[in-house]
Design an enzyme around this catalytic site. Structure first.
Site, PDB file in Angstrom:
ATOM      1  N   GLN A 626       9.782 -36.642 -50.414  1.00  0.00           N
ATOM      2  CA  GLN A 626       8.672 -37.238 -49.676  1.00  0.00           C
ATOM      3  C   GLN A 626       7.577 -36.200 -49.431  1.00  0.00           C
ATOM      4  O   GLN A 626       6.391 -36.477 -49.601  1.00  0.00           O
ATOM      5  CB  GLN A 626       9.166 -37.785 -48.332  1.00  0.00           C
ATOM      6  CG  GLN A 626       9.963 -39.072 -48.448  1.00  0.00           C
ATOM      7  CD  GLN A 626       9.114 -40.198 -48.964  1.00  0.00           C
ATOM      8  OE1 GLN A 626       8.060 -40.502 -48.419  1.00  0.00           O
ATOM      9  NE2 GLN A 626       9.543 -40.821 -50.029  1.00  0.00           N
ATOM     10  N   GLU A 693       4.877 -39.334 -44.524  1.00  0.00           N
ATOM     11  CA  GLU A 693       3.435 -39.127 -44.583  1.00  0.00           C
ATOM     12  C   GLU A 693       3.022 -37.715 -44.183  1.00  0.00           C
ATOM     13  O   GLU A 693       1.854 -37.349 -44.300  1.00  0.00           O
ATOM     14  CB  GLU A 693       2.743 -40.141 -43.661  1.00  0.00           C
ATOM     15  CG  GLU A 693       3.021 -41.569 -44.083  1.00  0.00           C
ATOM     16  CD  GLU A 693       2.602 -42.591 -43.043  1.00  0.00           C
ATOM     17  OE1 GLU A 693       1.945 -43.568 -43.400  1.00  0.00           O
ATOM     18  OE2 GLU A 693       2.941 -42.409 -41.864  1.00  0.00           O
TER      19      GLU A 693
END
Lengths: 729, 491
Positions: A626, A693
């Site tokens: 990620q 994020e």
């Protein structure tokens, strides 16, 4: 049975006590085999008996009304089954978590490319041909296409803050920075185009979709169609990337459902790549003014962050540009304000890390400028301005390893060797420089439910309508259940992406792992209690490992304990008061080394590191990916990604992957990712925070700060085009 | 039209409209949905398949811009059937799972197939081999690690089987003397009939499509159908169909014209057949003009270079094609043919204006040739994204210096005008002059006489001009021994 848990107080770190030892491990994703063999089925790949094919027709004006569509001519074309322009069709996609239909009515055209009709035919080629042939005439109306010159500008109260006196602080400061930074419109450009296959059985709709938040999507779809939620089932077990573009339903879902109903046949609608660019949500461009004031000790006395974004008239979403500016740095005088220009461009919405992805670029660039103005090392300057308490609300912070991340990253990257004077290092044609930026992203959690069943054979089943959009949900929910129930991951099955299963948070806002993970944790905790009861002991004495339950001198195999019938618990997780007690965010630090070509102005990132702290890392492999992927997005934002809109009618000029430049592997340097050991007790009962994020939230600023170090050019417009460098070198 | 090929080891004969793509057909007719549609124009690589042609080499190609007739006589492999016969994963598949090279999974099949093609050929230049595959999740590093991990693992048996099938077909094809496939499909048996039955009866000529067996057959057919579209690699023409939704009929597919694909390197000349692919051109240029080869390495992607042809890159007349500037700098001559008539002209004269070339109806590009000389060529490509991107400026400089004097200067640019174009004022300023910084500076200034570039999305006019000037300065620095490769950025 349903076990309900609300996060009103910190919880014991049970996952540090359990014995299986699979949590945090870099487990392979269980569905990996399906994906590498091409056998994972995505929405468009569901072929149903009698299925017809629908193609959306795009508006060719920037604003106006459809006055006439020559449907008769098209209906006569080979294979054509129908032309639909039902008033329930969507003008724009729904935003994440909306739960209600967005603006409907295809006759009113609000942006170029908006779907105005659906043509359905026997084959995709016939439908595409007919959609292209459909003659639509418009009453064109003048539109606003330029955010900088828009006639209507809103100033949302929720984005405004005025604390102390910014102007006075600026006037009396030892050093000030007052800069304007711009960022280009960006698109999620997930690899899987939007698609839906709709089929009705009586009054009940089943939709194979590619969506991120199924419980909300179900409500949105039902609302759009005017049916009860119970009549709608959505299946989305594999999603080929979302990054925000599939948070809410978009045109293809409603159009497919309406046509399927009207025709009495299943209907498939797949967007072309061009339609994805034109009609799904994108990230607004921003123009941001940052003001900083500092005293002689290098302490910030003021922060101003004002921005201009855009969206369609009346649309509720606006990029929360200054989101992390509110809590990241000290400074008693603060002003935040936003202008939303109303323009006739495709809808803007959440794209990976809405707010931080662009806001942190401006803030962290300005922080670099202020550090230089003060003659301070950028890290030392930032550390000096980490506030004790939230500078606006007075809340304490939960786990916050910002300083630790900067120190760790600096050590790994070799920050000490950096010459703070710009344009000092040249290798051949290349100017070399390094830069850093902080990473910060608010932590969110959301209500989530999951059912965990300990089956008669001692294996476990996890069921929830949660989605896996590439993030690793299948892996981490497996690991949480395996850890809590003392099972090898091979003995745990995870079923996702079906609204018939307990409703989860959905994937978005980096909240899925903590929210859905906590619901699995809560269900498993209840199962542990039942197991302990059957063994005649207290749950605190229970050890579960490799399918065996042990407490004191008693032991039993799990399948023996479940022999009389599967044990099933639904876990419900709800955010509680800890959310308000503390300011919660994930933190980190980015370091980048760039080479800037003195001949051509090209910039290439030579290496990049990130150190992050995001609470408990549930799966080291998925979390690393990620962050790594996020940092590549940072490179895209800094150097290549830019949607171009035609100023005359607002159409997307580069509506394909040849013109919208997501980084290719040659643009991706070696990237190092390090996680600091952390537990955030206020976040959720599994002590994790969002990580999906974080890797983009500030990454691009490290690159532009490195360009400054390399060349002495302070660039504030993203992405950096080679001409910006060549014109000044 | 009727074609035959081998799909995943089994013969296939179909009757197809000429411009149906392999991707559509796989997904719609064969339910082989592992091959994904991500862009439908050859940008993303999610639809990568392996195609083995008559030379027995497995190549990665984009199925989305590959028309079915282009497969005639070849063997196709898709992601579903690249594992070993025992069902074990292919080594690259296994490595992708273990190295977490797959996240959302949508780009994964394309990567896996591109990796399997590279693996079968023993390639270890993974960055290049995978430059044509986009991924939005992983950041690429896990994928490249997976590719490295699978290096040297045994090559599955199907690679040799596909090669044998394609070679076998090619042998039979050359024995046939009509212009049409030997493997005539048996239409009455539908799509799935057995192959290799139809050699006995020549098929009727399809009214709107042809598969000429060599350049003579092509010349005759094209003269009779001068309005037709010629399809070589389809990396450009494919988009006319998939993106512009144009109806192309009539069409001719040229891949059976192997005589047009010959590359001849003699002591005096290099002659490249129009049907030579960019991949083949790369191999020939690597020893002769390494800088040209490096330019080609950044041309599209492996998938595109395996399909795109030299003739196509010239004949489409694009102002931003990357091979014309290099060829013009090398002093290339273009060879055209119409019916039995042949003519040759300097390549730069072929490009008349934007969208307009010096080509008569029914006339086609046969070859391009240039004199064989010691290498003095420098090619420079400038694009926003490093790989898989259209050039903002492509500058090619063939500058010979003897005794510190410029004895020959040929300079050509792409992206600077409406056509690929020579910089004649620059050349004139250089030729016969001492090779000094002053001469180079004077020549740089003349670029503004040669070009009035435009502002567009890729670059501004001012930047184009300045970058083009700097490219010449870079050539001077390069000759003086400076390190200039844009690749040399590793710390």
């Amino acid at each position: 049975m349903t076990a309900r848990f609300t996060m009103d107080e910190t919880q014991p770190r049970l996952l540090d006590e359990t014995a299986q030892g699979v949590i945090h491990e870099p487990m392979d994703r269980p569905e990996g085999r399906l994906k590498v063999t091409g056998c994972a089925r995505y929405a468009a790949e569901h072929v149903l008996e009698g299925m017809a094919e629908g193609v959306l027709v795009r508006a060719r004006v920037g604003r106006g009304r459809v006055s006439c569509a020559d449907e008769e001519a098209v209906r006569a074309m080979p294979g054509v089954l129908g032309v639909y322009s039902d008033s329930r069709m969507l003008q724009v996609p729904a935003h994440g978590g909306a739960g209600t239909a967005p603006a409907q009515g295809p006759d009113e055209v609000r942006y170029f490319g908006q779907p105005v009709a659906l043509v359905v035919a026997e084959t995709p080629q016939q439908a595409r041909h007919a959609a292209e042939a459909l003659q639509v005439t418009y009453e064109e109306e003048p539109g606003d296409f330029d955010p900088d010159a828009a006639g209507t500008v809103d100033r949302p109260d929720k984005r405004a803050l005025d604390q102390g006196d910014l102007d006075q602080a600026m006037a009396g400061a030892h050093r000030t920075v007052d800069v304007t930074c711009t960022t280009a419109p960006q698109h999620a450009a997930a690899m899987e185009p939007h698609a839906a296959v709709a089929v009705w059985e009586g009054d009940r709709l089943t939709l194979h979709g590619t969506l991120q938040m199924l419980k909300h999507n179900r409500a949105e779809l039902a609302d759009a169609l005017g049916v009860a939620e119970e009549q709608v089932r959505i299946l989305s077990p594999h999603v080929g990337g979302g990054f925000g573009s599939k948070l809410g339903i978009s045109a293809e879902s409603v159009a497919a459902a309406l046509a399927a109903r009207a025709l009495g046949r299943p209907v498939r609608v797949v967007m072309s790549r061009q339609q994805v660019f034109e009609t799904t949500t994108h990230r607004t461009a921003t123009r941001q003014r940052i003001r900083l004031a500092a005293d002689a000790d290098g302490r910030l006395t003021a922060i101003g962050h004002e921005d201009r974004v855009y969206n369609l008239p009346g649309n509720a979403f606006s990029e929360p540009t200054a989101q992390s500016t509110h809590f990241l740095y000290a400074g008693e005088n603060r002003r935040m304000a936003q202008e939303v220009a109303r323009v006739n461009r495709a809808c803007t919405g959440a794209v990976r890390a809405p707010g931080e992805a662009v806001g942190m670029l401006a803030l962290e660039g300005a922080m670099d400028e202020m550090a230089e103005a003060l003659g301070l090392d950028p890290i030392a300057f930032r550390k000096r301005n980490i506030p004790q308490r939230h500078p606006e609300t007075g809340q304490p912070y939960s786990a916050r390893a910002l300083a630790g991340c900067m120190d760790d990253g600096a050590r790994r990257f070799g920050w000490e060797a950096r010459d703070p004077r710009p344009a000092q290092r040249r290798e051949g044609e290349w100017w070399i420089g390094i830069g850093m930026a902080a990473a910060a992203r608010v932590n969110l959690v959301s209500p989530s439910r999951a059912r965990v069943t300990l089956r008669e054979d001692g294996s476990a089943l996890v069921e929830t309508d949660m989605t896996d959009i590439g993030t690793g949900t299948y892996a981490i929910l497996n690991q949480i259940a395996a850890e809590m129930l003392g099972l090898s991951p091979a003995r745990v099955e995870v079923r996702l992406g079906d609204t018939d299963l307990p409703p989860a948070s959905g994937s978005g806002g980096s909240m899925g792992a903590s929210s859905a993970g906590s619901s699995v944790f809560v269900a498993c905790r209840a199962l542990r209690k039942t197991v302990a009861g059957r063994l005649g002991c207290h749950e605190h004495e229970l050890t579960l490992k490799d399918g065996t339950a042990t407490c004191a001198n008693r032991r039993a195999r799990l399948h023996e304990l479940a022999a009389s019938g599967a044990l099933s618990e639904e876990g419900e997780f709800r955010p509680g008061t800890t959310k308000k007690q503390v300011s919660q965010a994930s933190y980190g630090a980015f370091f980048a080394e760039v080479a800037v070509n003195g001949v051509t102005g090209e910039t290439r990132v030579r290496r990049m590191d990130g150190t992050f702290a995001a609470g408990r890392i549930l799966n080291e492999k998925t979390a690393r990916s990620q962050c790594q992927g996020g940092m590549i997005w940072g490179i895209g934002a800094a150097l290549t990604e830019e949607m171009v809109f035609d100023p005359r009618d607002g159409h997307v000029v580069n509506r394909d992957l040849a013109g919208y430049h997501i980084p290719v592997n040659a643009d991706a340097p070696p990237i190092g990712v390090t996680f600091l050991e952390e537990r955030d007790d206020h976040a959720c009962p599994i002590q994790s925070k969002g990580v999906g994020e974080l890797g983009i939230s500030g990454a691009g600023a490290a690159i532009l700060n490195a360009i400054y170090n390399a060349t002495g050019l302070r660039l504030r417009d993203y992405p950096v085009r080679p001409e910006a460098i060549l014109s000044d070198t | 039209m009727e074609i035959a090929f081998v799909l995943n080891g089994a013969p296939v004969r179909i009757d197809t409209t000429p411009t149906r793509t392999l991707l559509d057909w796989l997904r719609e007719e064969r339910a082989l949905t592992g091959t994904k549609e991500g862009c439908n124009e050859g940008d993303c690589g999610a639809c990568t398949v392996i195609v083995t042609g008559p030379d027995g080499t497995p190549r990665a190609l984009n199925a989305c811009i590959l028309f079915l007739p282009q497969l005639h006589g070849k063997a196709v492999r898709t992601v579903e059937v690249i594992a070993g016969p025992d069902g074990a994963l292919h080594p690259v598949q296994q490595a992708m799972v273990e190295h977490h090279g797959s996240q959302c999974g949508f780009c994964t099949p394309g990567f896996v197939v591109a990796m399997a093609a590279a693996h079968a050929r023993g390639r270890t230049d993974h960055e290049d081999q995978l430059a044509g595959n986009l991924c939005r999740c992983t950041g690429y590093a896990p994928i490249l690690r997976a590719a490295r991990a699978a290096e040297g693992a045994p090559i599955p048996a199907w690679v040799a089987e596909d090669a044998a099938a394609a070679r076998n077909h090619a042998r039979q094809d050359t024995q046939a003397d009509d212009a049409h496939p030997v493997f005539r499909p048996d239409i009455s048996s539908g799509e799935r009939g057995d192959a290799a039955r139809g050699a006995e009866s020549p098929p009727p000529t399809a009214p709107d499509a042809a598969l000429p067996k060599d350049s003579d057959a092509l010349a005759a057919w094209y003269e009779a159908h001068p309005d037709a579209t010629l399809i070589a690699g389809a990396t450009d023409v494919g988009l006319w169909v998939t993106k512009q939704l144009r109806d192309l009929a009539p069409v001719a597919f040229l891949h059976r014209c192997r005589d047009l694909a010959r590359i001849e390197v003699s002591e005096r000349e290099v002659r490249i057949g129009a049907m030579a692919t960019l991949a083949e051109l790369h191999e020939v240029m690597a020893p002769l003009h390494p800088s040209f080869a490096e330019l080609i390495r950044r041309y599209g992607s492996v998938q595109v270079r395996n399909a795109a042809t030299v003739g196509g890159n010239i004949a489409n007349g694009s102002p931003i094609g990357d091979s014309p500037p290099a060829l013009i700098a090398l002093g290339a001559t273009l060879h055209l043919r119409k019916g039995d008539a042949r003519r040759s002209l300097p390549l730069e004269d072929f490009f008349v204006d934007y969208g307009k070339q010096d080509r008569a109806p029914g006339e086609f590009v046969e070859a391009v040739s240039f004199p064989r000389r010691p290498d003095t060529l420098s090619c420079q490509k400038l694009s926003k994204r490093f790989d898989q991107d259209i050039s903002a400026v492509c500058g090619c400089f063939d500058i010979a210096v003897e005794d510190d004097t410029v004895t020959r200067a040929r300079v050509a640019f792409g992206g600077m005008a409406a056509t690929p174009k020579r910089a004649r004022a620059v050349e004139a300023t250089l030729e016969g002059q001492p090779w000094t910084a002053a001469t180079v500076e004077a020549a740089m200034a003349r670029l503004a006489d040669d070009f009035r570039p435009i502002d567009d999305m890729r670059a501004s006019a001012g930047y184009r001009l300045r970058a083009a000037q700097n490219m010449l300065a870079r050539v001077f620095a390069e000759r003086a021994g400076a390190r200039t490769s844009v690749l040399e950025i590793a710390p």
